[in-house]
Write an enzyme that holds these catalytic residues in place. Structure first.
Site, mmCIF file in Angstrom:
data_model
loop_
_atom_site.group_PDB
_atom_site.id
_atom_site.type_symbol
_atom_site.label_atom_id
_atom_site.label_comp_id
_atom_site.label_asym_id
_atom_site.label_seq_id
_atom_site.Cartn_x
_atom_site.Cartn_y
_atom_site.Cartn_z
ATOM 1 N N ASP A 10 0.190 -10.085 3.440
ATOM 2 C CA ASP A 10 -0.924 -9.561 4.041
ATOM 3 C C ASP A 10 -2.363 -10.039 3.797
ATOM 4 O O ASP A 10 -2.907 -9.401 3.695
ATOM 5 C CB ASP A 10 -0.491 -8.014 4.836
ATOM 6 C CG ASP A 10 0.498 -8.800 6.448
ATOM 7 O OD1 ASP A 10 0.964 -9.483 6.758
ATOM 8 O OD2 ASP A 10 1.277 -7.346 5.863
ATOM 9 N N ASN A 36 0.674 -1.436 -0.346
ATOM 10 C CA ASN A 36 -0.032 0.485 0.117
ATOM 11 C C ASN A 36 0.505 1.445 0.010
ATOM 12 O O ASN A 36 0.442 1.804 -0.398
ATOM 13 C CB ASN A 36 -0.943 -0.017 1.157
ATOM 14 C CG ASN A 36 -1.658 -1.380 1.613
ATOM 15 O OD1 ASN A 36 -2.761 -2.196 0.304
ATOM 16 N ND2 ASN A 36 -1.587 -1.888 2.593
ATOM 17 N N GLN A 92 6.857 -17.385 7.576
ATOM 18 C CA GLN A 92 5.319 -17.934 6.337
ATOM 19 C C GLN A 92 6.996 -16.860 4.609
ATOM 20 O O GLN A 92 5.501 -17.725 4.556
ATOM 21 C CB GLN A 92 4.797 -16.489 7.427
ATOM 22 C CG GLN A 92 4.496 -17.528 8.751
ATOM 23 C CD GLN A 92 4.456 -16.427 9.389
ATOM 24 O OE1 GLN A 92 2.505 -16.290 9.589
ATOM 25 N NE2 GLN A 92 4.283 -15.681 9.804
#
Length: 418
Positions: free
Chosen positions: A141, A111, A297
């Site tokens: 995310d 973003n 992750q």
């Protein structure tokens, strides 16, 4: 042959497939005979005029980027403020662009990076400098607006679902005499997409994970304890997956690490799994284990999703096409065009609709009791983790990743003090 140089930069936390996007960018530009420079450590490299000449890398190394995790040219967490407040930095960027004849700027991030690319495009227009700025999507995310999903998320989601399923089998085997509760912490500051992906590991109330905790729902400790106890009494054990960003009803983070804020303005989080494990042990008396996979992750290229890899490559190639076509202040986004079978395509979207916006989990994706995912969420998530794309392995049993030479370009400007 187009005249000018393309500058590529990576931003924020890297992913298992961000280098696949870089590989696609460089290969697509080379096919058009366009020189590609890469900024060392993201926007910092552009400001410091620390640029890398990708033409010095053999094509085999560029291709090998597609199966190499990390950020090949380095990344950083640096957010430029408004054009007014950080005017000198934006003007420095234009100076560097002029000095190296940069006519196309591709910023691979989330973003905040989309916001930076948008502001750079506006400043270039103000100074009448011919520059096409294209944001390239990336984030584990999965919180970018407009795009159906974000490159990087599918592989992190696959890693999460696989890890939770495997750990749950371990817990189930030992539950009679050992661990009763296992808590797994997933990334997700304001959006619970990765915690939701863990829900793919099981199906039904008695299959792990039994409880998912999302930032989109206030955390009620007493209700959580009751759900844990009920699960252990019914199943024999309880597997919990918690987003790092879960909050209490008053808006406070359950696991604020107390480390202040980073340059993006984000609170430093950490330890929600250990916190919950301690509270469950104290309140319910169960033996508890917990895991904080953290960087694992987003770096687990060995278990990457083939769908995710294909999308990472596609947005990189599309970004070059858009830039060389003169499209400015846009981002190649993924559009879902079919469910059965799953189909998708890439289309341009304006950065103004993406910058600084955050896509959280829709209410219809979260089970009514707040502790699981719905069938609708399952239909959305499952295609994103499909397919295997393992890296090549060497005789030593380890993946064969590539390390670039990253030959610097000769600097042409005075030093710039940040």
């Amino acid at each position: 042959m187009p005249s000018g140089t393309l500058l590529y930069a990576q931003s924020g936390g890297v992913t298992a497939v961000i280098n696949a996007t870089a590989s696609a960018v460089i290969q697509s530009a080379r096919a058009r005979r366009v020189r590609v420079l890469a900024a060392r450590n993201g926007i910092l490299g552009a400001l410091r005029e620390e640029l890398i000449d990708t033409s010095k890398e053999p094509i085999a190394a560029i291709r090998a980027l597609a199966h190499t995790p990390g950020g090949a040219f380095g990344s950083c967490r640096v957010k430029l403020k408004s054009l007014k407040d950080d005017r000198a930095k934006y003007e420095r960027l234009l100076e560097v662009f002029r000095a190296h004849d940069v006519r196309w700027f591709l910023y691979n991030g989330g973003n905040d990076s989309a916001d930076t690319a948008l502001k750079v495009s506006r400043l270039a227009r103000e100074f009448d400098y011919p520059l096409a700025c294209v944001g390239v999507p990336k984030t584990v995310d999965n919180d970018l607006a407009v795009t159906d999903c974000c490159p990087g998320f599918g592989s992190a989601a696959k890693y999460t679902a696989v890890s939770v399923r495997e750990a749950a089998l371990d817990v189930a085997a030992m539950a009679d005499t050992s661990t009763k509760v296992f808590v797994y912490e997933a990334m997700g500051r304001h959006a619970g997409w990765l915690a939701a992906a863990a829900g793919l590991a099981g199906n039904g109330a008695d299959e792990a994970p039994h409880l998912l905790l999302f930032p989109e729902r206030p955390f009620d400790e007493a209700d959580f304890f009751a759900k844990v106890r009920a699960t252990v009494e019914r199943v024999g054990y309880c597997v919990v997956v918690a987003s790092e960003g879960i909050r209490t009803a008053d808006g406070g983070f359950v696991a604020d690490a107390g480390g202040g804020k980073d340059s993006f303005g984000h609170t430093q989080l950490g330890g929600v799994a250990s916190h919950l494990a301690g509270r469950v042990k104290d309140a319910l008396g169960y033996k508890v284990h917990w895991a904080l996979p953290d960087y694992l992750q987003r770096s687990a290229r060995h278990v990457a999703s083939k769908t995710d890899l294909q999308q990472a490559i596609a947005v990189g190639a599309a970004a070059v096409d858009y830039a060389l076509a003169g499209m400015n202040a846009v981002m190649p986004v993924i559009v879902r065009t079919g469910e059965a079978p799953y189909r998708w395509t890439v289309q341009p979207a304006p950065l103004s609709k993406i910058a600084n916006k955050e896509k959280t989990m829709p209410a219809g994706f979260i089970r009514r009791d707040g502790y699981g995912i719905t069938d609708k969420a399952r239909r959305y998530l499952e295609p994103l983790i499909r397919g295997e794309a393992p890296p090549p392995y060497g005789r030593d049993g380890l993946p064969q990743y590539v390390a670039l030479k990253n030959v610097p370009v000769r600097r042409r400007l005075p030093d710039f003090v940040l």
